[in-house]
Design a protein around this motif. Sequence first.
Motif, PDB file in Angstrom:
ATOM      1  N   GLU A  94     -11.039  -0.465  14.392  1.00 43.82           N
ATOM      2  CA  GLU A  94     -10.142   0.649  14.045  1.00 43.82           C
ATOM      3  C   GLU A  94      -8.720   0.441  14.556  1.00 43.82           C
ATOM      4  O   GLU A  94      -7.762   0.914  13.954  1.00 43.82           O
ATOM      5  N   ALA A  97      -4.559  -4.079  13.470  1.00 50.37           N
ATOM      6  CA  ALA A  97      -3.577  -4.113  12.392  1.00 50.37           C
ATOM      7  C   ALA A  97      -3.317  -2.732  11.808  1.00 50.37           C
ATOM      8  O   ALA A  97      -3.028  -1.795  12.528  1.00 50.37           O
ATOM      9  N   ALA A  98      -3.420  -2.587  10.491  1.00 52.68           N
ATOM     10  CA  ALA A  98      -3.122  -1.350   9.789  1.00 52.68           C
ATOM     11  C   ALA A  98      -4.058  -1.266   8.581  1.00 52.68           C
ATOM     12  O   ALA A  98      -4.693  -2.256   8.241  1.00 52.68           O
ATOM     13  N   PRO A  99      -4.128  -0.065   7.923  1.00 53.52           N
ATOM     14  CA  PRO A  99      -5.118   0.092   6.848  1.00 53.52           C
ATOM     15  C   PRO A  99      -5.083  -1.021   5.795  1.00 53.52           C
ATOM     16  O   PRO A  99      -6.139  -1.555   5.425  1.00 53.52           O
ATOM     17  N   ALA A 100      -3.896  -1.395   5.312  1.00 52.84           N
ATOM     18  CA  ALA A 100      -3.816  -2.384   4.225  1.00 52.84           C
ATOM     19  C   ALA A 100      -4.381  -3.733   4.673  1.00 52.84           C
ATOM     20  O   ALA A 100      -5.018  -4.443   3.895  1.00 52.84           O
ATOM     21  N   LEU A 101      -4.138  -4.078   5.909  1.00 58.71           N
ATOM     22  CA  LEU A 101      -4.646  -5.350   6.432  1.00 58.71           C
ATOM     23  C   LEU A 101      -6.142  -5.299   6.636  1.00 58.71           C
ATOM     24  O   LEU A 101      -6.855  -6.267   6.381  1.00 58.71           O
ATOM     25  N   ARG A 184       3.272  -2.340  19.654  1.00 58.75           N
ATOM     26  CA  ARG A 184       3.385  -1.316  18.625  1.00 58.75           C
ATOM     27  C   ARG A 184       1.972  -0.824  18.358  1.00 58.75           C
ATOM     28  O   ARG A 184       1.015  -1.580  18.498  1.00 58.75           O
ATOM     29  N   ALA A 186       0.489  -0.005  15.570  1.00 55.28           N
ATOM     30  CA  ALA A 186      -0.140  -0.721  14.468  1.00 55.28           C
ATOM     31  C   ALA A 186       0.358  -2.157  14.441  1.00 55.28           C
ATOM     32  O   ALA A 186       1.442  -2.463  14.942  1.00 55.28           O
ATOM     33  N   ASN A 187      -0.433  -3.009  13.854  1.00 58.28           N
ATOM     34  CA  ASN A 187      -0.032  -4.375  13.499  1.00 58.28           C
ATOM     35  C   ASN A 187       0.292  -5.329  14.650  1.00 58.28           C
ATOM     36  O   ASN A 187       0.327  -6.532  14.439  1.00 58.28           O
TER      37      ASN A 187
ATOM     38  N   GLU B  44       3.420  -7.269   8.086  1.00 54.05           N
ATOM     39  CA  GLU B  44       3.837  -6.361   9.156  1.00 54.05           C
ATOM     40  C   GLU B  44       4.511  -5.105   8.625  1.00 54.05           C
ATOM     41  O   GLU B  44       4.520  -4.088   9.302  1.00 54.05           O
ATOM     42  N   LEU B  56      -5.483   0.086  -0.515  1.00 56.09           N
ATOM     43  CA  LEU B  56      -4.152  -0.393  -0.155  1.00 56.09           C
ATOM     44  C   LEU B  56      -4.236  -1.831   0.361  1.00 56.09           C
ATOM     45  O   LEU B  56      -5.057  -2.131   1.229  1.00 56.09           O
ATOM     46  N   VAL B  57      -3.408  -2.722  -0.170  1.00 54.43           N
ATOM     47  CA  VAL B  57      -3.338  -4.101   0.350  1.00 54.43           C
ATOM     48  C   VAL B  57      -1.873  -4.548   0.408  1.00 54.43           C
ATOM     49  O   VAL B  57      -1.019  -4.023  -0.303  1.00 54.43           O
ATOM     50  N   ASN B  58      -1.619  -5.519   1.272  1.00 56.97           N
ATOM     51  CA  ASN B  58      -0.293  -6.154   1.315  1.00 56.97           C
ATOM     52  C   ASN B  58      -0.324  -7.284   0.292  1.00 56.97           C
ATOM     53  O   ASN B  58      -1.019  -8.272   0.495  1.00 56.97           O
ATOM     54  N   ARG B 127      -1.385   7.567  10.994  1.00 56.54           N
ATOM     55  CA  ARG B 127      -2.320   6.450  10.987  1.00 56.54           C
ATOM     56  C   ARG B 127      -2.368   5.782   9.600  1.00 56.54           C
ATOM     57  O   ARG B 127      -2.348   4.571   9.479  1.00 56.54           O
ATOM     58  N   SER B 130       0.663   3.692   9.093  1.00 54.31           N
ATOM     59  CA  SER B 130       1.010   2.894  10.274  1.00 54.31           C
ATOM     60  C   SER B 130       1.394   1.455   9.950  1.00 54.31           C
ATOM     61  O   SER B 130       2.056   0.798  10.744  1.00 54.31           O
ATOM     62  N   GLY B 131       0.998   0.974   8.771  1.00 51.27           N
ATOM     63  CA  GLY B 131       1.345  -0.398   8.414  1.00 51.27           C
ATOM     64  C   GLY B 131       2.643  -0.501   7.630  1.00 51.27           C
ATOM     65  O   GLY B 131       2.990  -1.575   7.138  1.00 51.27           O
TER      66      GLY B 131
END
Lengths: 287, 157
Positions: A94, A97-101, A184, A186-187, B44, B56-58, B127, B130-131
């Motif tokens: 949890e 990183a962050a949700p997308a990662l 930080r 996140a990430n 990042e 969601l993806v980068n 949250r 957050s990315g």
Amino acid sequence: MVNTYYPGNLEEALEIRNQHHPIPLMGGTDLMVKYRSWAGSLPEFPGPVMYINHLKELQGISKNAGSVYIGAGTTLSEIEKSRIVPLLLREAVEEMAAPALRNLGTLAGNIGNASPAGDAVCALVVLDASVKLESIHGGKRVVKVEDFITGPGKTELKNNELITWIIIPQKEVSFVNYRKVGTRKANALSKLSLCSDVKIKNGIIDDIRIAVGAVGPTVVRSRIIEERIIGNRVEELSKKIRAIIEDYSVIIVPIDDQRSTSAYRKQVALNLIQQFLGRIGKEEYID
Amino acid sequence: MSKIHFTLNGKEMEVDVHPSKRLLDVLRDTLAQTSVKEGCGEGECGACSVLKDGLLVNSCMVPMAAVEGTEITSLEGYRNTDKGKCLIEAFADTGAVQCGFCTPGMVMAAEALLSENPAPDEKEIRRGLSGNLCRCTGYDMIIKGVMLAAERGKGLW
């Protein structure tokens, strides 16, 4: 231009891996960045690459005979949301990183990448998890994550093998303690992280597991110190905390790097261990 | 080169690219989806965020090999939906857009969050986003924008 492989199933993937030894690429969150080039141009991989994230044989989370099995292609998001994955690992994931990662990254990738700052690896070492490694003609072996990662970016993976599953023995614990320290929320890669859990039975410490990540080339865990803590009565532990911290002080020898300093890492790691030991006896838990 | 099949904003696509090419580059350079920005190129900043099968993806980290058979949504498609319009109006009304570079990624991240949790509190929004980095707003207006969209768009998500 390097060769690229896109196998249709696991058997084919193992054949290709055996013959051409390509780099296995899962979610890409490490490799696509490590080898990225200019915008618009291809990543400069050092050798052939094999995409395996789509393989159906490597998906899913299941429970069998006292262990949790996580497929190598399962994303961190799926792990985070699963109710059967041990709590400590979910808490570690949890915070990654962050949700997308987390929608891309995988646990197998985190293990294979073998970064000393890999947060999930720290949790897996505490949980006594193993990786299942497969090769052609039904070749398979199971290696503890702790033994599998031998140094920064270095693993025991042979050039004809793939990580196919992560196996975590289920264990009853009284409470888990996960702490991550980063720049930080996140990430950020961790300056350090602490993963620990404890089992208390009839007022006595029945089992305790403590690992610290990012304070050495691999995750630091000492079964010798853990053995010394086990068997103590909870109310007597407070008198011994100082000696335990001294024991850990000898084996936690971090380095200075761009993320943090040796002195900071060591002090914070010891503080977090002390805080965790202090929680024992104060927390409400199932005895 | 190989032929990769996927849908972009509901439209079927076939592109002939190297499987290691980044989804980001294909979206921007080949398919003119200029809402998809390259900020950091290393996962990042979130400026290149799109939805892949609703997640969601980068796009800077996704090789085209991983796009085969999936559904990709970029802001160019999303902005025409009721949800997209609701979010964009809410962003405008709360001052959530200044230079605008992070905005497409922020909107996609907000959509990913609201589709899972239609009534998020502030902590959950922080949250969820957050990315995604923003160097102008200080984030507060963006968070208010998502809250306003969730309130105005009740029943949409």
